[in-house]
Design an enzyme around this catalytic site. Sequence first.
Site, PDB file in Angstrom:
ATOM      1  CB  SER A  98     -55.853 -15.965  -1.358  1.00  9.40           C
ATOM      2  OG  SER A  98     -56.069 -16.750  -2.058  1.00  9.40           O
TER       3      SER A  98
HETATM    4  N1  SAH Z   1     -58.715 -20.797  -0.206  1.00 14.85           N
HETATM    5  C1  SAH Z   1     -57.499 -21.161  -0.029  1.00 14.85           C
HETATM    6  C2  SAH Z   1     -56.499 -20.739  -0.863  1.00 14.85           C
HETATM    7  C3  SAH Z   1     -55.713 -22.189  -1.206  1.00 14.85           C
HETATM    8  S1  SAH Z   1     -54.662 -22.013  -2.857  1.00 14.85           S
HETATM    9  C4  SAH Z   1     -57.225 -20.654   1.355  1.00 14.85           C
HETATM   10  O1  SAH Z   1     -57.908 -19.865   2.036  1.00 14.85           O
HETATM   11  O2  SAH Z   1     -56.087 -20.727   1.830  1.00 14.85           O
HETATM   12  C5  SAH Z   1     -55.770 -23.142  -3.799  1.00 14.85           C
HETATM   13  C6  SAH Z   1     -56.007 -24.414  -3.269  1.00 14.85           C
HETATM   14  O3  SAH Z   1     -56.633 -25.198  -4.451  1.00 14.85           O
HETATM   15  C7  SAH Z   1     -54.866 -25.537  -3.069  1.00 14.85           C
HETATM   16  O4  SAH Z   1     -54.718 -25.861  -2.058  1.00 14.85           O
HETATM   17  C8  SAH Z   1     -54.671 -26.493  -4.251  1.00 14.85           C
HETATM   18  O5  SAH Z   1     -54.413 -27.854  -3.878  1.00 14.85           O
HETATM   19  C9  SAH Z   1     -56.253 -26.551  -4.247  1.00 14.85           C
HETATM   20  N2  SAH Z   1     -56.829 -27.143  -5.557  1.00 14.85           N
HETATM   21  C10 SAH Z   1     -56.224 -27.272  -7.061  1.00 14.85           C
HETATM   22  N3  SAH Z   1     -57.026 -27.576  -7.804  1.00 14.85           N
HETATM   23  C11 SAH Z   1     -58.152 -28.303  -7.166  1.00 14.85           C
HETATM   24  C12 SAH Z   1     -59.094 -29.368  -7.471  1.00 14.85           C
HETATM   25  N4  SAH Z   1     -59.137 -29.510  -8.787  1.00 14.85           N
HETATM   26  N5  SAH Z   1     -60.104 -29.324  -6.549  1.00 14.85           N
HETATM   27  C13 SAH Z   1     -59.794 -29.018  -5.222  1.00 14.85           C
HETATM   28  N6  SAH Z   1     -59.117 -28.269  -4.989  1.00 14.85           N
HETATM   29  C14 SAH Z   1     -57.988 -27.857  -5.704  1.00 14.85           C
END
Ligand code: SAH
Length: 248
Positions: A98
């Site tokens: 993000s």
């Molecule tokens: N907090 C992260 C942002 C990642 S983007 C950072 O600091 O980099 C969102 C993430 O959520 C992705 O890696 C995606 O695979 C994950 N995601 C999507 N749906 C999900 C679910 N149902 N359970 C767990 N993770 C999930």
Amino acid sequence: MTSEIKRRPVLRTLGLIAALAGGGAQAQDPYARERAALLQEIAAMARDTGAETGRPVFGARVMAAMAKVPRHRFVPALYGSMAYANRPLPIGHGQTISQPYIVALMTDLLDLKPGDAVLEIGTGSGYQAAVLAELVDRVYSIEIIEPVGKDSAALLRQLGYKNIETRIGDGYNGWLERSPFDAIIVTAAAPQVPPALVAQLKPGGRMVIPVGRESDVQFLHVMVKQADGSISTQRSLPVRFVPLTRNK
Ligand code: SAH
């Protein structure tokens, strides 16, 4: 005359020590200046969006955590030079780390205290988890894409974070065995707030979650569970997140 001759080498030596010390700090953290500039930009954006978010100034602890976590370690090597730009970056598998301002905002909105236990849904790069780990006792983070979760878990271990427990799985159902949580942060957008997450929040607990479909405008929602279990919800900024996916 004598004194002048004597003083010069001393001054030169001091200058040399100062140069070496500066060089040492630079070598240890070549990104220190960029990170400081990013912090200023985050503070400026917080002021600009303060009317919408209710947070024109982020807490000092949140900003200190943002100043400490080495974002360049969480972005792919290819994007190393952009690690401290205030923008999201691809981390592979169609996912993103993000925008730093959004990480700071969501963290601030959680109103974390040092003793808190926090659940994150969507470990991704691990960056947000690291920021949380600077602020609270225990962080639990769930990632649905196995290679993404394994990589970030390994990196967080390598960086010495001992208060983060990670798991591969569908965060839609929360993490019952570790619940209840003082705060929950969801870093992927859901069309509706997953009921299990609301259930796993402590009374007085807060949840920050982007709500909306992938194709629509999503809004950050700040939810607070009252002592009687009822939920108050406030809609904050429009945002853009990858979707919260579900295990079939
Ligand atoms: N907090 C992260 C942002 C990642 S983007 C950072 O600091 O980099 C969102 C993430 O959520 C992705 O890696 C995606 O695979 C994950 N995601 C999507 N749906 C999900 C679910 N149902 N359970 C767990 N993770 C999930």
